[in-house]
Design a protein around this motif. Sequence first.
Motif, PDB file in Angstrom:
ATOM      1  N   LYS A   1       0.819  -1.211   0.000  1.00  0.00           N
ATOM      2  CA  LYS A   1       0.000   0.000   0.000  1.00  0.00           C
ATOM      3  C   LYS A   1       0.858   1.268   0.000  1.00  0.00           C
ATOM      4  CE  LYS A   1      -0.576  -0.302   5.033  1.00  0.00           C
ATOM      5  NZ  LYS A   1      -1.566  -0.469   6.135  1.00  0.00           N
ATOM      6  N   TYR A   2       2.141   1.098   0.329  1.00  0.00           N
ATOM      7  CA  TYR A   2       3.060   2.236   0.302  1.00  0.00           C
ATOM      8  C   TYR A   2       3.981   2.205  -0.921  1.00  0.00           C
ATOM      9  CZ  TYR A   2       1.742   2.405   5.255  1.00  0.00           C
ATOM     10  OH  TYR A   2       1.049   2.463   6.429  1.00  0.00           O
ATOM     11  N   ALA A   3       3.692   1.340  -1.877  1.00  0.00           N
ATOM     12  CA  ALA A   3       4.606   1.144  -3.003  1.00  0.00           C
ATOM     13  C   ALA A   3       4.816   2.417  -3.824  1.00  0.00           C
ATOM     14  CB  ALA A   3       4.101   0.019  -3.903  1.00  0.00           C
ATOM     15  N   THR A   4       3.812   3.277  -3.899  1.00  0.00           N
ATOM     16  CA  THR A   4       3.990   4.511  -4.670  1.00  0.00           C
ATOM     17  C   THR A   4       5.103   5.366  -4.071  1.00  0.00           C
ATOM     18  OG1 THR A   4       2.198   5.510  -3.375  1.00  0.00           O
ATOM     19  CG2 THR A   4       1.628   4.629  -5.527  1.00  0.00           C
ATOM     20  N   LEU A   5       5.107   5.490  -2.751  1.00  0.00           N
ATOM     21  CA  LEU A   5       6.172   6.258  -2.113  1.00  0.00           C
ATOM     22  C   LEU A   5       7.514   5.546  -2.239  1.00  0.00           C
ATOM     23  CD1 LEU A   5       4.560   7.665   1.153  1.00  0.00           C
ATOM     24  CD2 LEU A   5       5.124   8.876  -0.951  1.00  0.00           C
TER      25      LEU A   5
ATOM     26  N   LEU B   1       6.359   5.303 -14.169  1.00  0.00           N
ATOM     27  CA  LEU B   1       5.124   5.750 -14.815  1.00  0.00           C
ATOM     28  C   LEU B   1       3.904   5.126 -14.156  1.00  0.00           C
ATOM     29  CD1 LEU B   1       3.615   7.295 -16.999  1.00  0.00           C
ATOM     30  CD2 LEU B   1       4.040   5.357 -18.541  1.00  0.00           C
ATOM     31  N   HIS B   2       3.977   3.832 -13.869  1.00  0.00           N
ATOM     32  CA  HIS B   2       2.837   3.143 -13.247  1.00  0.00           C
ATOM     33  C   HIS B   2       2.466   3.790 -11.915  1.00  0.00           C
ATOM     34  CE1 HIS B   2       0.300  -0.048 -11.662  1.00  0.00           C
ATOM     35  NE2 HIS B   2       1.047  -0.033 -10.571  1.00  0.00           N
ATOM     36  N   PHE B   3       3.462   4.015 -11.059  1.00  0.00           N
ATOM     37  CA  PHE B   3       3.154   4.536  -9.726  1.00  0.00           C
ATOM     38  C   PHE B   3       2.877   6.044  -9.754  1.00  0.00           C
ATOM     39  CE2 PHE B   3       5.128   0.487  -8.571  1.00  0.00           C
ATOM     40  CZ  PHE B   3       4.156   0.015  -7.691  1.00  0.00           C
ATOM     41  N   PHE B   4       3.356   6.745 -10.781  1.00  0.00           N
ATOM     42  CA  PHE B   4       2.983   8.141 -10.964  1.00  0.00           C
ATOM     43  C   PHE B   4       1.486   8.236 -11.264  1.00  0.00           C
ATOM     44  CE2 PHE B   4       2.861  12.341 -12.920  1.00  0.00           C
ATOM     45  CZ  PHE B   4       3.797  13.052 -12.181  1.00  0.00           C
ATOM     46  N   GLN B   5       1.009   7.322 -12.089  1.00  0.00           N
ATOM     47  CA  GLN B   5      -0.421   7.267 -12.371  1.00  0.00           C
ATOM     48  C   GLN B   5      -1.203   6.911 -11.107  1.00  0.00           C
ATOM     49  OE1 GLN B   5      -0.116   4.280 -15.429  1.00  0.00           O
ATOM     50  NE2 GLN B   5      -0.279   5.782 -17.113  1.00  0.00           N
ATOM     51  N   GLU B   6      -0.651   6.022 -10.312  1.00  0.00           N
ATOM     52  CA  GLU B   6      -1.368   5.563  -9.123  1.00  0.00           C
ATOM     53  C   GLU B   6      -1.448   6.653  -8.056  1.00  0.00           C
ATOM     54  OE1 GLU B   6      -0.335   2.213  -5.912  1.00  0.00           O
ATOM     55  OE2 GLU B   6      -1.025   1.390  -7.833  1.00  0.00           O
TER      56      GLU B   6
ATOM     57  N   GLU C   1       4.333  11.330 -20.999  1.00  0.00           N
ATOM     58  CA  GLU C   1       3.250  10.575 -20.349  1.00  0.00           C
ATOM     59  C   GLU C   1       3.061  11.046 -18.907  1.00  0.00           C
ATOM     60  OE1 GLU C   1       3.146   6.183 -21.656  1.00  0.00           O
ATOM     61  OE2 GLU C   1       5.241   6.810 -21.928  1.00  0.00           O
ATOM     62  N   LEU C   2       4.164  11.323 -18.207  1.00  0.00           N
ATOM     63  CA  LEU C   2       4.047  11.829 -16.842  1.00  0.00           C
ATOM     64  C   LEU C   2       3.312  13.173 -16.826  1.00  0.00           C
ATOM     65  CD1 LEU C   2       7.655  11.110 -15.451  1.00  0.00           C
ATOM     66  CD2 LEU C   2       5.599   9.733 -15.125  1.00  0.00           C
ATOM     67  N   ARG C   3       3.659  14.023 -17.778  1.00  0.00           N
ATOM     68  CA  ARG C   3       3.019  15.341 -17.841  1.00  0.00           C
ATOM     69  C   ARG C   3       1.534  15.206 -18.127  1.00  0.00           C
ATOM     70  NH1 ARG C   3       5.062  21.043 -19.342  1.00  0.00           N
ATOM     71  NH2 ARG C   3       3.080  22.124 -19.617  1.00  0.00           N
ATOM     72  N   ASP C   4       1.191  14.285 -18.982  1.00  0.00           N
ATOM     73  CA  ASP C   4      -0.223  14.083 -19.302  1.00  0.00           C
ATOM     74  C   ASP C   4      -1.002  13.658 -18.066  1.00  0.00           C
ATOM     75  OD1 ASP C   4      -2.443  13.787 -21.263  1.00  0.00           O
ATOM     76  OD2 ASP C   4      -2.272  11.669 -20.711  1.00  0.00           O
ATOM     77  N   VAL C   5      -0.424  12.749 -17.294  1.00  0.00           N
ATOM     78  CA  VAL C   5      -1.066  12.298 -16.047  1.00  0.00           C
ATOM     79  C   VAL C   5      -1.234  13.482 -15.097  1.00  0.00           C
ATOM     80  CG1 VAL C   5      -0.771  10.872 -13.975  1.00  0.00           C
ATOM     81  CG2 VAL C   5      -0.237   9.931 -16.235  1.00  0.00           C
ATOM     82  N   TYR C   6      -0.180  14.281 -14.975  1.00  0.00           N
ATOM     83  CA  TYR C   6      -0.230  15.396 -14.028  1.00  0.00           C
ATOM     84  C   TYR C   6      -1.233  16.474 -14.474  1.00  0.00           C
ATOM     85  CZ  TYR C   6       1.115  19.118 -10.897  1.00  0.00           C
ATOM     86  OH  TYR C   6       1.074  20.111  -9.935  1.00  0.00           O
ATOM     87  N   GLU C   7      -1.267  16.788 -15.791  1.00  0.00           N
ATOM     88  CA  GLU C   7      -2.196  17.803 -16.287  1.00  0.00           C
ATOM     89  C   GLU C   7      -3.636  17.416 -16.005  1.00  0.00           C
ATOM     90  OE1 GLU C   7      -1.167  18.348 -20.376  1.00  0.00           O
ATOM     91  OE2 GLU C   7       0.178  20.037 -19.952  1.00  0.00           O
ATOM     92  N   LYS C   8      -3.965  16.146 -16.190  1.00  0.00           N
ATOM     93  CA  LYS C   8      -5.331  15.690 -15.917  1.00  0.00           C
ATOM     94  C   LYS C   8      -5.652  15.838 -14.427  1.00  0.00           C
ATOM     95  CE  LYS C   8      -5.546  12.422 -19.782  1.00  0.00           C
ATOM     96  NZ  LYS C   8      -5.569  10.984 -20.170  1.00  0.00           N
ATOM     97  N   ALA C   9      -4.679  15.504 -13.564  1.00  0.00           N
ATOM     98  CA  ALA C   9      -4.898  15.658 -12.120  1.00  0.00           C
ATOM     99  C   ALA C   9      -5.048  17.132 -11.757  1.00  0.00           C
ATOM    100  CB  ALA C   9      -3.733  15.028 -11.353  1.00  0.00           C
ATOM    101  N   HIS C  10      -4.257  17.979 -12.382  1.00  0.00           N
ATOM    102  CA  HIS C  10      -4.306  19.420 -12.129  1.00  0.00           C
ATOM    103  C   HIS C  10      -5.657  20.000 -12.545  1.00  0.00           C
ATOM    104  CE1 HIS C  10      -2.971  23.573 -11.803  1.00  0.00           C
ATOM    105  NE2 HIS C  10      -3.320  23.784 -13.078  1.00  0.00           N
ATOM    106  N   GLN C  11      -6.123  19.603 -13.717  1.00  0.00           N
ATOM    107  CA  GLN C  11      -7.409  20.098 -14.222  1.00  0.00           C
ATOM    108  C   GLN C  11      -8.575  19.590 -13.385  1.00  0.00           C
ATOM    109  OE1 GLN C  11      -7.314  18.799 -18.295  1.00  0.00           O
ATOM    110  NE2 GLN C  11      -5.679  20.248 -18.877  1.00  0.00           N
TER     111      GLN C  11
END
Length: 769
Positions: free
Chosen positions: A663-667, A702-707, A741-751
């Motif tokens: 459960k802490y794998a992203t960090l 990339l996987h955990f950035f999305q998560e 791809e990282l930027r795309d994930v972040y932009e969607k979260a930002h919006q």
Amino acid sequence: QGSDGGERFFLYFYVDHTVKCPINTGMQRVVRGLARSLVEAGERLRFVKWDDEKKELVLADRNDLAHLARWMGPTLTDEALAEYPEEDVATVSVSGYRAGDAEWLVVPEVTYINFQPRPMTLDVIMAAKRLALKSAFVFYDATPFFRPEFVDITPKHAEYMQQLLLADLIIPISEWASDDLRAFFEHHELATVATEPKIVALPLPGEAAPFSRVTTPSLADRKLILSVGSITPHKNQIVLLHAYEDFVRRHPSAGWELILVGNIYHNLAVELEAARSRTPSIKVLTNISDEELHRLYKDCAFTVFPSMLEGFGLPILESLWHGKPCLCANFGAMEEVAREGGCLTVDVRQTEEVLSGIETLAFDRAVYARLQGELLRRPLSRWSDYARDFLEILRRGANGERWAEDDIHADERRKNFELRYRQFMNLVPRPLLSICISTYNRAGWLELNLRNMERLLPTEQDDIEMVVCDNTSTDHTPEVVKPYMGRRDFRYYRNPKNVGMLGNLRVTAHHARGRHIWIIGDDDLLMPGSVRRVTEILRKSPDLALAYLNYAYTNEDNPEAIADLESFFAHSTPIVAPGKDIDATVREISTESENFFTAIYCLVFRRDHALRAYSQNTEGRPFSTMLTTIPTTHYVLTRMMDERGYWVGDPQVVVNMNVSWMKYATLWILERIPEMLECAEAHGAESTQVDRWRVHFIPSTLHFFQEVYGKDPEGNREYFSPTRLISRLKHLDEFRKIVPELRDVYEKAHQSGVDGAEASPDVVFAGIS
């Protein structure tokens, strides 16, 4: 001439650390007691300290002397104070004194404090020589040299003792401390008849000034047990706490309480707090006044001084001065102090013996009365006696008079170091290696692990021990260990309360007795030949700081499915390809595996490093820092990179990759691994090899950035910084490829207004987009 007709000296009295120390430690008590008695006897003292800019001795200033007067130190008259500056400006001078008047520089302190890079002994001695002064040093103990696992100043203390050879006179505080110093000189082949300084032991007095000695027997009205001393590993208060908690469980309605008085060091606050939460009748007091300490001595029924290592043991005599028996060690300097009566001595390394001693003093009136009679009849010297004898030693040293021991042949006088080392307190023969299993509620894995261990070690071993530390399992773990309890090389401990995963590693390390400590999890299985391979390495290199092991892994999470261990080992996957062993510094072997010392099962620590690595403060939210995630990595990278290490190229253990912390794998992927690799590089790991492992982990990024910008039920996002991740990895071509791809994930979260994505994407990805 003095009033008694004897020769009187003008003494320069070194108080550098005492006037800087905000607390009342044992050493400061000695410094103040000797200084006070010399001043009261009318001796002429000039208090000095070290000026690091001038590289000279300077007069203490009046603020220093005011601090020196605290805790029963000397109080100078206005006339005496007049020669001291208001501020730290005056260099010491001997002008105006006849030759011979300014005879000695007395150094009653250890000439370094922990934050200093080196001891000042040589500087102080050379400054004394420039002033035509003889130098006399009070010597306390050789503990940091003999027992480095308890302290982290061994090289510094060894250098301090080596430099003492240039002094004119050394006055140890006990015969025990004197023998240890001689043993150190002999071991290093430093001492010769021509160069060795005079070493004359002068045991400390028993007076607890300014309080009158108790001269009549009495029973305390309060059921109080008192323990006085800095709270450190070698003072052994943890064993006392365990014994006292057992005492309370055995006698729940007896109404006793335990008070520890002392300042807390070496990250023992966590264990103390845990003991206090379990047993509310335990209290800890720090920085109390002499009057408060006197009241506690007066109120208590008896004292316990559980220390394993001392140059003397002043709290033992202070207890007797107050009319209270003391429970203390039956070995070392403590036995030397206790042997004249008033003390109950036991092996304080054993919880059961400390418990038995507490029960005896609490309930056996006959024994208590006998000990109290002994202590009341026992002669105890005063600080004035100590000061008088101290001056007599200086007088004889100044006149070149011989001591009786000078007539003994040097070969007979010096102790054989190896014999002394083996006799040194708590140096009972240790096994070469402790193989320890930390376990909690996985009886099935533990059963398989112990069955495998018995395959590897079918007969009892003299130089290997097996230790199981159970973190209060609620399954049938106690039943699993029963078949092995008959082995002399097997020990099982069960915590009275769950202390957490990292906490249990600390407890496990302290239960291990080996010179080297290898802790594994209950689902980590040692491969055939691994024990033999590791012990061969340790026998060839007994001072090795760290053996770092290649390992293999499996995804099998059911121990009952493993019927054929040979097949299980054969089908495991090495974490890195098997290769050659490497004998080099820890820095040089650090990049051999992606592990970077994160996992306990691939680390075989020398004992001193094991105790420190597993005793760090790991408080805080899990995976929020290196210390709350991978404390072993933090310790090795920041403390051990220059030590000697050994990489074992073939896998030695098979581990289960079905971990409980996913459960802490992203960090783990986005914060801790990049931080770990950055730390390794900062401490000297080869940059291209570190980058090799950075690239290795990029596919997971990339996987955990999305998560982390998804649902995030564990709240990991609060501890993640995308700009920090980018700054750590942006120099890698492989990372730059996934940036869109990282930027795309972040932009969607930002919006979408996701917490933690408030900053503009242009700001977050500046310099890499």
